[in-house]
Design an enzyme around this catalytic site. Sequence first.
Site: not given
Length: 611
Positions: A201-202, A420-421, A424
Amino acid sequence: MEMDRKTQFNIWYWIAAFLCLVAFQYWFTKTTQVAQLPYSQFETYLREGMIAEVAVSDRFIQGRFKQPVDGRSMFITTRVEPDLARDLQQHGVVVSGQIESTFLRDLLSWILPAVIFIGIWIFVLKRMGGGIGGGLMQIGKSKVKVYVEKDTGVTFEDVAGVDEAKDELKEIVDFLKDPQGYGRLGGRMPKGVLLVGPPGTGKTLLAKAVAGEAGVPFFSISGSEFVEMFVGVGAARVRDLFEQARAKAPAIVFIDELDALGRARGIGPLAGGHDEKEQTLNQLLVELDGFDSSTGLVLLAATNRPEILDPALLRAGRFDRQVLVDRPDKIGRIQILNVHLKRAKLAPTVDAEKIAALTPGFTGADLANLVNEATLLATRRKADVVTMEDFNDAVERIVAGLEKRNRLLNPKEREIVAYHETGHALVTMALPGVDPVHKVSIIPRGVGALGYTIQRPTEDRFLMTREELENKMAVLLGGRAAEWIVFRHLSTGAADDLAKVTDIARAIVMRYGMTERLGHVALEKDRRSFLGTNQPYYGAQERSYSEETASAIDEEVKRIVDETFERTVDLLRERREALERIARKLLEKETLGEMEIAALATTTSVAAASA
């Protein structure tokens, strides 16, 4: 022409010099060559009167012939006869004694081993000095890297997406520039500032930016560099670090990965008062108490595991201030992307806001890697500029993994993965408050993914209701429900989906207290880092509830999952025609975008309404 003559002269000069050298060497060898004679041959020459003089030592007889024999005027032989002097005198030979000196040999026998030993020792010390830092005699010296303003090369302009943290640290910059004026009202600067946040994150970048803005020396060291194999080294290095910093005050001391040094004392199987890490931590606590912040010395530290730090390190008067450097929100991601996109050649269609929408949860390091991956993809296809499609592919590459086009599936497996996809995607489109579908593909990616569905969040979310959690479970179960509807069997492709669904259901029951049967009770402590780094806890789970409650938890989890699965099956049965249409198109094209999926689903809905 003159140059050629000069070159020829030089060549003949070198040839003549070489011939002279060969002749001299031949003459010198002949005149100094010594004949090695057997003792019997020596006696023969002696009887014949050919020997002029000899020098006798304990073991050898060296001498000179009256006339050279076979071109050799000197000889040497091994002494054998003890009554040699009498025989020599009978033949008129000048005899002299020669003492064989053993001084040099005896001297070398003592000095040479000592020199070799000292040489090896010096070599080992130099190697240890390179490996440990500063040599064996300087092992207690701190291995800090000292930067000045021009060396850091980082200012607050280079740090984006963490505005709140920058505002907190600007106060330190003002203090370092004017310590006397800053304390005119009697206030003092915090001795230590702890930067807390997930990896990437810096935090280190922020510390360098503070030094770059203030223009003061920047002492940087990692927490792990204090601890070595020798006891007491860490404490000595802490003392040396603060001595160096006081000599250059005003200055900034930055300790990265503080958790390697400041872990809480008295925990763990090897805890004890004589532990090397504990001695190092104790010395750091003493130094934090010992220096005066009015001198312009500020201690910055960074960690992504604040929950394991020693409480004495975090008390007021040591690390007075904790600054959270969290994952950026959408606005922060846009700012970070604008910093990194300056270095890339972009097409006009590239929009930082669209990229930020695709990358929820990405840290600054993740976004820098994303820009780099997109640039490499454009370079690989010999493009002149980086397009938005390159960024979409880079997001898929980072989130889902590399494409595995050489992983060939048989037709039956491809069909199962397609349905299947599609399941979704259809459940996602049917439920409210769910992130919309961005892309669906049946191209294998990563280690075990045979297909993937990518969703694009429309906004950053920090709270979720039970209905939204159950909808998220329904989306995860959509693939398994589609397989059940079409093939009437279940496959192993939903293993990862089931694990995530079970975690959500167990959290609903145990962590969030969202069930009527168990009530508003938290039955599980969140063992993960509060920074949300998703690091699992590997240890014994403490149970503060009875076996009856455990049985009720299992029943509630199973009930929630089963009800969500039945609801998902009903949703897909209502959209069976869309399921078939999208799955066939997916088998044909392998990848479908957001607009294509919406068009196929809308066409089906319109046709059903007309009928």
